[in-house]
Design a protein around this motif. Structure first.
Motif, PDB file in Angstrom:
ATOM      1  N   TYR A   1       0.821  -1.211   0.000  1.00 22.60           N
ATOM      2  CA  TYR A   1       0.000   0.000   0.000  1.00 22.60           C
ATOM      3  C   TYR A   1       0.857   1.264   0.000  1.00 22.60           C
ATOM      4  N   VAL A   2       1.955   1.252   0.730  1.00 26.43           N
ATOM      5  CA  VAL A   2       2.852   2.410   0.733  1.00 26.43           C
ATOM      6  C   VAL A   2       3.482   2.585  -0.639  1.00 26.43           C
TER       7      VAL A   2
ATOM      8  N   ALA B   1      10.218   4.957   4.799  1.00 24.67           N
ATOM      9  CA  ALA B   1       9.957   5.167   3.370  1.00 24.67           C
ATOM     10  C   ALA B   1       8.622   5.874   3.144  1.00 24.67           C
ATOM     11  N   TYR B   2       7.639   5.558   3.988  1.00 28.28           N
ATOM     12  CA  TYR B   2       6.335   6.207   3.836  1.00 28.28           C
ATOM     13  C   TYR B   2       6.451   7.709   4.054  1.00 28.28           C
TER      14      TYR B   2
ATOM     15  N   ASP C   1      14.453   4.308  -2.107  1.00 29.51           N
ATOM     16  CA  ASP C   1      15.072   3.208  -2.847  1.00 29.51           C
ATOM     17  C   ASP C   1      14.880   1.890  -2.108  1.00 29.51           C
ATOM     18  N   THR C   2      14.975   1.946  -0.784  1.00 30.98           N
ATOM     19  CA  THR C   2      14.754   0.749   0.028  1.00 30.98           C
ATOM     20  C   THR C   2      13.340   0.222  -0.172  1.00 30.98           C
ATOM     21  N   LEU C   3      12.380   1.134  -0.227  1.00 33.75           N
ATOM     22  CA  LEU C   3      10.983   0.753  -0.451  1.00 33.75           C
ATOM     23  C   LEU C   3      10.820   0.050  -1.795  1.00 33.75           C
ATOM     24  N   ILE C   4      11.384   0.622  -2.838  1.00 34.40           N
ATOM     25  CA  ILE C   4      11.225   0.063  -4.185  1.00 34.40           C
ATOM     26  C   ILE C   4      11.901  -1.298  -4.297  1.00 34.40           C
ATOM     27  N   LEU C   5      13.090  -1.437  -3.735  1.00 35.76           N
ATOM     28  CA  LEU C   5      13.788  -2.719  -3.773  1.00 35.76           C
ATOM     29  C   LEU C   5      13.022  -3.787  -3.002  1.00 35.76           C
TER      30      LEU C   5
END
Length: 279
Positions: A40-41, A141-142, A116-120
């Motif tokens: 969701y984030v 990240a949110y 970037d951490t979120l996307i990975l």
């Protein structure tokens, strides 16, 4: 101009945070809820990037001087039929710097790697079913994504040319102030500043000049930051303790961070910290 309307998933995120707030990592549903929160984030951030790219491309479509450069771009199909076309926008920091170069001028550009951490983590989960991000990283990240969204929305959608120029001037002022003062302080060995020291007077004069000209008025959220009481330490430091000056400078930096991210520290977040912001 109004902010872009996109699906921010805030209701779903709040619901998941409330559940996680009452669980421990050993609970059976904890990891499942973390996986849901990650998605969701991520989709909230992705939804905004798609919306702003379509918005900017549609705007460029009306400006014929761009047509020779844009004619082969796959965004044409989405502009013409946004609801039925699929696009995964690139959202890492290096991609943002290419598509939205004003992000490079952000005072907090070095604080945004959490995206970037979120996307990975999302890509890993999508391809392997494994979520390798911690809850703290997802929450970080949110808040980072919310800052990026607000920043890009202001710079590329809602602001006037003058407002963008004021933002650029403000960020440059803050960067020069912090870098110069911190550099000077490192070289001072005494407990007190010299009675004749005037190294920081230029920053106070710049602050007064900007304040009197209304440059800081482009964003109401920052009105508390640019009160004179937060900058007066730049004018009356000569002969006084260096430690007192450092404390005032740290307070200013902390207030700026709080205004940007709504928390004092993005690296040690709990669900309740985000709920306070969203409620």
């Amino acid at each position: 101009m109004k902010n872009l309307d996109y699906k921010d998933n805030e209701l779903e995120i709040k619901f998941l945070l409330k559940l996680l707030n009452n669980l421990s990592p050993t609970d059976d549903t904890y990891q499942y809820l973390m996986n849901e929160l990650l998605i969701y984030v991520y989709t909230s951030y992705e939804n905004f990037l798609k919306k702003i790219l379509v918005f900017l491309f549609a705007d460029a479509k009306q400006n014929f001087k761009y047509n020779p450069f844009l004619i082969e771009h796959n965004l044409w199909g989405i502009v013409n039929n946004e609801e039925k076309k699929f696009m995964v926008p690139k959202g890492k920091i290096e991609d943002l710097k290419v598509n939205f170069p004003l992000i490079k001028e952000s005072y907090f550009i070095d604080e945004l790697s959490a995206i970037d951490t979120l996307i990975l983590a999302r890509n890993s989960f999508a391809h392997t079913g494994q979520n390798n991000a911690t809850l703290e990283q997802i929450l970080n990240a949110y808040l980072t994504s919310k800052y990026i969204i607000k920043y890009l929305d202001f710079c590329y959608v809602t602001s006037t040319d003058i407002e963008r120029s004021n933002l650029q001037s403000t960020q440059l002022f803050l960067k020069n102030l912090v870098n110069h003062t911190e550099g000077c302080i490192k070289s001072i060995k005494e407990d007190n500043f010299s009675p004749n020291m005037k190294a920081f007077d230029c920053h106070y004069k710049k602050y007064i000049s900007f304040k009197n000209s209304g440059i800081f008025d482009f964003n109401s959220d920052l009105s508390d930051l640019f009160l004179e009481e937060n900058f007066i330490f730049l004018s009356n430091y000569a002969g006084k303790p260096v430690g007192t000056f450092v404390g005032k400078l740290d307070s200013l930096k902390s207030l700026l961070y709080l205004k940007a991210f709504k928390v004092n520290d993005k690296d040690n977040l709990k669900p309740r910290d985000i709920l306070v912001i969203l409620d």
